[in-house]
Design a protein around this motif. Sequence first.
Motif, short mmCIF file in Angstrom:
data_model
loop_
_atom_site.label_atom_id
_atom_site.label_comp_id
_atom_site.label_asym_id
_atom_site.label_seq_id
_atom_site.Cartn_x
_atom_site.Cartn_y
_atom_site.Cartn_z
N ALA A 1 12.48 -2.61 -3.97
CA ALA A 1 11.17 -1.84 -3.45
C ALA A 1 9.95 -2.58 -3.52
CB ALA A 1 11.08 -0.57 -4.55
N ASP A 2 9.66 -3.29 -4.55
CA ASP A 2 8.38 -4.01 -4.49
C ASP A 2 8.20 -4.99 -3.41
OD1 ASP A 2 7.88 -2.62 -7.19
OD2 ASP A 2 8.56 -4.42 -8.12
N ALA B 1 7.49 -2.97 -0.48
CA ALA B 1 6.13 -2.40 -0.71
C ALA B 1 5.01 -3.56 -0.33
CB ALA B 1 5.84 -2.00 -2.03
N ARG B 2 5.35 -4.62 -0.70
CA ARG B 2 4.14 -5.87 -0.42
C ARG B 2 4.11 -5.92 1.00
NH1 ARG B 2 6.39 -8.27 -5.11
NH2 ARG B 2 7.69 -9.42 -3.93
N SER C 1 3.67 -4.01 3.30
CA SER C 1 2.34 -3.11 3.49
C SER C 1 1.02 -3.87 3.85
CB SER C 1 2.23 -1.77 2.52
OG SER C 1 1.80 -2.46 1.35
N ALA D 1 5.59 -1.59 -6.01
CA ALA D 1 5.65 -0.15 -5.56
C ALA D 1 4.89 0.67 -6.31
CB ALA D 1 7.06 0.20 -5.19
N ALA E 1 1.96 4.49 -5.07
CA ALA E 1 2.63 5.73 -5.34
C ALA E 1 1.82 6.82 -5.09
CB ALA E 1 2.87 5.80 -6.80
N GLU F 1 10.20 -8.05 3.03
CA GLU F 1 8.74 -7.71 3.19
C GLU F 1 8.36 -7.70 4.65
OE1 GLU F 1 6.22 -10.68 1.23
OE2 GLU F 1 7.61 -10.74 -0.34
N GLY G 1 9.14 -4.24 5.98
CA GLY G 1 8.01 -3.18 5.25
C GLY G 1 6.85 -3.46 6.08
N MET H 1 7.07 4.72 1.65
CA MET H 1 7.47 5.26 0.29
C MET H 1 8.77 6.19 0.55
SD MET H 1 5.37 3.83 -1.46
CE MET H 1 5.80 4.62 -3.33
N LEU I 1 11.63 3.58 0.74
CA LEU I 1 12.09 3.45 -0.41
C LEU I 1 13.12 4.40 -1.04
CD1 LEU I 1 8.79 1.80 -2.15
CD2 LEU I 1 10.58 0.61 -0.67
N ALA J 1 12.46 2.75 -10.35
CA ALA J 1 12.96 2.67 -8.90
C ALA J 1 13.95 3.66 -8.61
CB ALA J 1 13.15 1.34 -8.61
#
Length: 485
Positions: free
Chosen positions: A265-266, A269-270, A272, A282, A286, A353, A356, A369, A372, A405
Amino acid sequence: MGLFDIISKIFKKEKTKIAYAKSQSVDLIELKRNPYYIVASVELGNTTTKSIITATNMDTGKTYIISKYVKMTRDVRKPKKGEEVFGETLWGVKLTREAVAEMVKEVLLKSLEKAGLTIDDLHFVVRSTGVTAGFASPEEVGEMIIALAQGCMKAGVPPAKMTPAMTKDQIPKPFDKYSFLDKIIFDGAVTGVLPPTGKEVVANEMEGELVTAGIKVGSKWTFVDFRNPCMSIDFGTTLAGRITNDTLPYAKVIGNLCGLAGAIADAIARGSGKIDEKTGAALDLANVKGKANEELAREYAEEIHKYITIREVPKDVDRFGTVPVDPKSAEKAGTTLIGCDVGKNGSDLIKLEELGRELVEKSNIPTLMCCLDYVMSEVVRRLVELAYKKGLISEKSAVGVTGRAGITGKKPELIIEKLKTLEIWDNLEENVVFVEDGLALGASVMARCMNCLGTPSVPLGGVRGGGCILGLRRKWQKERGMIRD
């Protein structure tokens, strides 16, 4: 059933019943009035470092969260000249004994301050780590445990509050009357599960033990009996968890989980571009509000899963999903290792990544999100499906999920929906539970087990639907010459 009822059933979707154990709290006055066993859980993970103060009412067996203090592990200070780096987090944050000890001291004292308590109010302190990915072998985790202990001692915790009592006389009053040290000994079993014999098979073995215990105690707030046989899944940055059978008096660990979890998930998110490209998580996204494009989120989740591998860990590797493992020792111990990876040891995280980034360019952060949620719920489905195909779980098994997560957003609802497609259970909702702060709750249980502090009327050990196993444990220990009448 009449025609109207049939039509109504078709068009009316039944609301999913979810057993979600949210952290319960108790005030300071209540804490001082009744027999609460107070434990500090100190954990340094890849993403967060935290100290959580728990209190267990020894009359009811229920555990409460008193306070919590969390820092991002990326904020640990850099090594000073002359300090030896013994490992690093999954994201490359270098760790020394001295730096770790300083951060641990800070989070422990801050959590006590928030609770209005002092070191003297603590009855026990349990240390654990989720930072295993940057270590060369399972044995090196010991260096981290030492660093955590040093931090606790710097905060003023005496060693006696970090080691189990040898006799009932050493248990502080009034808790001595709840201890069974005069009847049994602590033989390593926690919540009725014997630890695997032989060499450690996975670097985060202790983490798996704690979260399994934590889900067991957390489930007491729900309608799910989460005891043996069970499968625990911890979605921290790295994956942890256990699968147990239903032998008595003690269950055996027949499966271990390892690899990547929240790191997946991280990485997405990165992409983004809104968080740090190296250490962002992530969690940092949130609170972004907005409407999500669910169809696009599902589409990208399917694409992302093409890069996610979930399988039995091969016998010829010493690391899987970045986590040090020993598959040959696992085989000798009768334990199956199930791992989750992205490429080989995270080699394809960069591709997540990129996906994302694409998704945010086409839509927005809420859509990412939502994606995820779909990605991580599908990871759960694949893990459970593999465990079932390997004969490690059955319709008698309970499944417990904890970790950032796995329990945030719409993940619990999606996980229930996805697990229903496996058709393992007749009544799925009675067999799946979600628990906040599983690791901290597990630390409270570990402290009690080490001091043989039990609540026979509300057992954590034994099998689902069964009673307390104290008598069976006494018989088992007598047969092996561990205790005498």
